[in-house]
Scaffold this motif. Sequence first.
Motif, short mmCIF file in Angstrom:
data_model
loop_
_atom_site.label_atom_id
_atom_site.label_comp_id
_atom_site.label_asym_id
_atom_site.label_seq_id
_atom_site.Cartn_x
_atom_site.Cartn_y
_atom_site.Cartn_z
N ARG A 289 -5.03 8.04 -7.54
CA ARG A 289 -4.03 7.89 -8.60
C ARG A 289 -3.71 9.26 -9.16
O ARG A 289 -4.47 10.22 -8.98
CB ARG A 289 -4.46 6.94 -9.71
CG ARG A 289 -5.73 7.31 -10.43
CD ARG A 289 -6.93 6.64 -9.83
NE ARG A 289 -8.12 6.76 -10.64
CZ ARG A 289 -9.35 6.63 -10.17
NH1 ARG A 289 -9.55 6.39 -8.88
NH2 ARG A 289 -10.39 6.72 -10.95
N ASN B 133 0.74 2.80 -8.78
CA ASN B 133 1.22 4.12 -8.39
C ASN B 133 2.75 4.19 -8.35
O ASN B 133 3.31 5.26 -8.09
CB ASN B 133 0.64 4.52 -7.03
CG ASN B 133 -0.74 5.14 -7.17
OD1 ASN B 133 -1.01 5.84 -8.14
ND2 ASN B 133 -1.61 4.90 -6.21
N ALA C 279 0.81 -1.22 0.00
CA ALA C 279 0.00 0.00 0.00
C ALA C 279 0.84 1.26 0.00
O ALA C 279 0.31 2.36 -0.25
CB ALA C 279 -0.94 0.01 1.21
N ARG D 32 2.59 8.49 -3.43
CA ARG D 32 2.17 9.19 -4.64
C ARG D 32 1.17 10.30 -4.31
O ARG D 32 1.14 11.34 -4.97
CB ARG D 32 1.57 8.20 -5.62
CG ARG D 32 1.19 8.75 -6.97
CD ARG D 32 2.40 9.13 -7.80
NE ARG D 32 3.25 8.01 -8.14
CZ ARG D 32 4.42 8.12 -8.75
NH1 ARG D 32 4.88 9.31 -9.08
NH2 ARG D 32 5.14 7.05 -9.02
N LYS D 33 0.35 10.07 -3.28
CA LYS D 33 -0.63 11.09 -2.90
C LYS D 33 0.07 12.34 -2.38
O LYS D 33 -0.38 13.46 -2.62
CB LYS D 33 -1.57 10.52 -1.84
CG LYS D 33 -2.74 11.42 -1.52
CD LYS D 33 -3.75 10.71 -0.63
CE LYS D 33 -4.99 11.57 -0.41
NZ LYS D 33 -6.01 10.87 0.41
N THR E 72 0.81 4.16 -2.86
CA THR E 72 -0.33 5.07 -2.90
C THR E 72 -0.15 6.22 -1.91
O THR E 72 -0.41 7.39 -2.23
CB THR E 72 -1.64 4.32 -2.60
OG1 THR E 72 -1.91 3.43 -3.67
CG2 THR E 72 -2.81 5.27 -2.43
N ARG F 146 -4.03 -0.92 -7.63
CA ARG F 146 -3.80 0.50 -7.89
C ARG F 146 -2.59 1.01 -7.13
O ARG F 146 -1.89 1.93 -7.60
CB ARG F 146 -5.04 1.31 -7.51
CG ARG F 146 -6.24 1.06 -8.43
CD ARG F 146 -7.36 2.07 -8.19
NE ARG F 146 -8.52 1.76 -8.98
CZ ARG F 146 -8.68 2.06 -10.27
NH1 ARG F 146 -7.69 2.70 -10.89
NH2 ARG F 146 -9.78 1.76 -10.93
N ALA F 147 -2.32 0.42 -5.97
CA ALA F 147 -1.12 0.82 -5.22
C ALA F 147 0.14 0.48 -6.02
O ALA F 147 1.05 1.30 -6.13
CB ALA F 147 -1.10 0.13 -3.85
N MET G 29 -7.63 4.60 -0.99
CA MET G 29 -6.72 3.74 -1.74
C MET G 29 -7.02 3.73 -3.23
O MET G 29 -6.29 3.11 -4.00
CB MET G 29 -6.80 2.31 -1.17
CG MET G 29 -6.20 2.16 0.21
SD MET G 29 -4.46 2.67 0.28
CE MET G 29 -3.72 1.42 -0.77
N ASP H 263 -7.61 -2.08 -4.55
CA ASP H 263 -6.72 -1.19 -3.77
C ASP H 263 -5.26 -1.57 -3.97
O ASP H 263 -4.40 -0.72 -4.18
CB ASP H 263 -7.06 -1.27 -2.28
CG ASP H 263 -8.41 -0.65 -1.95
OD1 ASP H 263 -9.04 -0.08 -2.86
OD2 ASP H 263 -8.82 -0.72 -0.78
#
Length: 852
Positions: free
Chosen positions: A554, A248, A205, A211-212, A208, A244-245, A551, A241
């Motif tokens: 992106r 990222n 995780a 990247r956020k 994410t 997508r993590a 989560m 989740d």
Amino acid sequence: MPSLSCANLLDLVAGEDFPASPGRTTPRLPRVMTLPASAFDDQSTPDICPRRIVVSHRLPLRAYPDPTSPFNGVSFSFDTETAAYQLRAGLPSPVIHVGALPDTSVPIDPAIHEELSQYLFTRFSCLPVFVPGELHSRFYHGFCKHYLWPLLHYLLPLTPSFGLPFDRSLYRSYLSANKLYADRITEILNPDDDFVWVHDYHLLALPTFLRKRFPRVKLGFFLHSPFPSSEIFRTIPVRDDLLRALLNADLVGFHTFDYARHFLSSCSRLLGLDYQSKRGYIGIEYYGRTVTLKILPIGIDMDQLRSVVTSPETVAKVKELTEQYKGRTLLLGVDDMDLFKGIGLKFLAMEQLLEQRPELRGKVVLVQITNPARSQGKDIQEVQEEARSISKRINTRFGQPGYEPVVHIDQPVPTYEKVAYYAVAECCVVNAVRDGLNRIPYIYTVCRHESPALETMSKKKSVIIVSEFIGCSPSLSGAIRVNPWNLEAVSEAMNLAMTLPEIEKELRHEKHYKYISSHDVAYWARSFDQDLQRACKDHMSKRCWGIGFGMGFRVVALGPNFRKLSVERVVQPYRKSCNRLILLDYDGTMMPQGLINKAPSEDVLTVLNELCEDPKNIVFVVSGRGKDELSRWFAPCEKLGISAEHGFFTRWSRNSQWVSCKLTVDFDWKKIAEPVMRQYTETTDGSYIEHKESALVWHHQEADPDFGSWQAKELLDHLENVLANEPVVVKRGQHIVEVNPQGISKGVVVENLLSTMAGTNKTPDFILCIGDDRSDEDMFEAVSSLKTKNNSPGASNADVFACTVGKKPSMARYYLDDTVDVIKMLQGLAHASVLHRPKVEFSLPVPFEGSL
């Protein structure tokens, strides 16, 4: 020490924590260090070299008791056997490690966390993440080891005996721990320069969270465990989740292509993402970013291993073991104590070998060294009890005075002693039922080659029995590969290993040693680092912003000149123009994809009629659909122009005739293409053929994503071969393979429309072109290049707005988010037409229809 990553540096009070918001018990941002002469201060140096920040669950440190230590009687040293430490040899300096502290018998007092952090950073370039004990237990032993780790190794939690079922509270603990890692990285990260390399499934995780906070962070991730097939991975309730993590990250690494293939399949099936290979690199287009995949197994630290092999303790132990097992063939297994290493199956295969070949009794010994378990639970106890029970039974049945066929060492063994066993063993048996990589065969090969105690051997030789289901198997082409579940096969492999001709053993050994010595851990780290630099080289040239919550977050990364089209931006040139051309795609532009009813809505018909009522406007729907279908749908729009089948048929209004292109087309090619398409339709469930007057289209959006994609590639190649001499073009689109006559495209439509308008002295001074897919890129290219073409009608004066639907790379300079935004844009222009419509209506000259 102010953090470089603070969103607002003005909010940072030097030397103080952030004030807690009402209702909060913890600071909004992590604490910053305030000790004098901090090594962290180096990050503010303007000319500092880019750093490599290596993030792993544990720091590459050993903890040992030391009464003189100020840190609760615990001192630290580097753990040179960890991959996180060994990869430093392939990375440029400086390298910083971020991770949790190694296990200590005495808890570290929170009061000295800051001082300990300063010491470890200054002394070892290690920044500890302090995860509270209860949280760490739920994160590591709960979610990681008893849910995620078994599932990644293909073990579904069907019963309590085989892993924990998914627990939402444990998942929240997993996210909380990952966030603590992100908080710690935030304190030292310079996002413009530093490279971050995250390791393994414990921190899935983390990309994410990073990247956020830093949209342009240079981020790599390497998964050291297997990535299971999509059928297994899709059972995870939070599968999207985790996918997508990983997406990222900029570069995602796997040990084998099988693991990468499973990841790609999951991305395709769950997120609808496709991939392509460019110059040898596999890339996934993800919201304007290209996520690159890296496939390379980790190697071993040759220098570190050589130093142990040649040490006096190892040499003495080799001589001792050689004498102890003189006259006997030694088979060796070295495994962690866990459910997937196949230790019990290995013992059962040994038992079968001794049953079927009595002549080997007293002559062959299997030494099994079992490393301590990394997790706790009933499953570990069951594996331990099974291994002890089977080994005891074998030794009782086949043992003799002074001879035990199975020597099970299930207590910690010093490194030098393990290396001595490697050097003495004639064969290494690694039959895990599932494993990420497993470097044991690599270590064994080097120990056999480098041991000075074996200099009496004229040629170096070794034999490896390796499971098909572990990551190192593809790289060991000279090994005897086995299915660990097939006891007969493993038993025969053991016998074969002992009876192979000496020259065969030598050749296999040389082949393995050549690969292992040239692909060591430094090579692996250097290669990953170079690919990470390549994957991030365009970061600063793109505009980035985040979308999504939690989560599902992106980052959208687009070119510097690619901007959202607003009504305000278009209205002014729209109002002052006299001759306007509006070109609109249909599917995915005015109507959303995925609808069963494809007919236009009342809103679409109304806004098109309003635009067509303005005499300054010529509005065209340019679609790949057939003319009969479009005629029926847009019958209420009297003045709307339609270009069907990518421009093969065109009409200027409802009452005008359809005019085909001036190309002389022979459709005999359909007699060749249709049987081929029919063959693929019959063998691909969910596919179908669409018949158009000018084209044939094979659709596979309802088929299995992977199989449909494979079949589409094969069909494309098949059609290109059989239609090589026909005047057609075979194209691959989104879930389609289409055959069109040559010279037909939406770009040609634009050129013909402009030519026709110029012939009626109505050269457009305003052009709006909106589309969403690959075929619309031809339109965008045609209208965007008008000002660069000297002979184009209206080349120098028209205001051109080429706009794609969705934030994605495109020839268009503008974008709208979705079909809702498209309709709002058209409604805004229609409203501007009503407000500024002249009192005296006039009509455009009738275009010369035959020109198309």
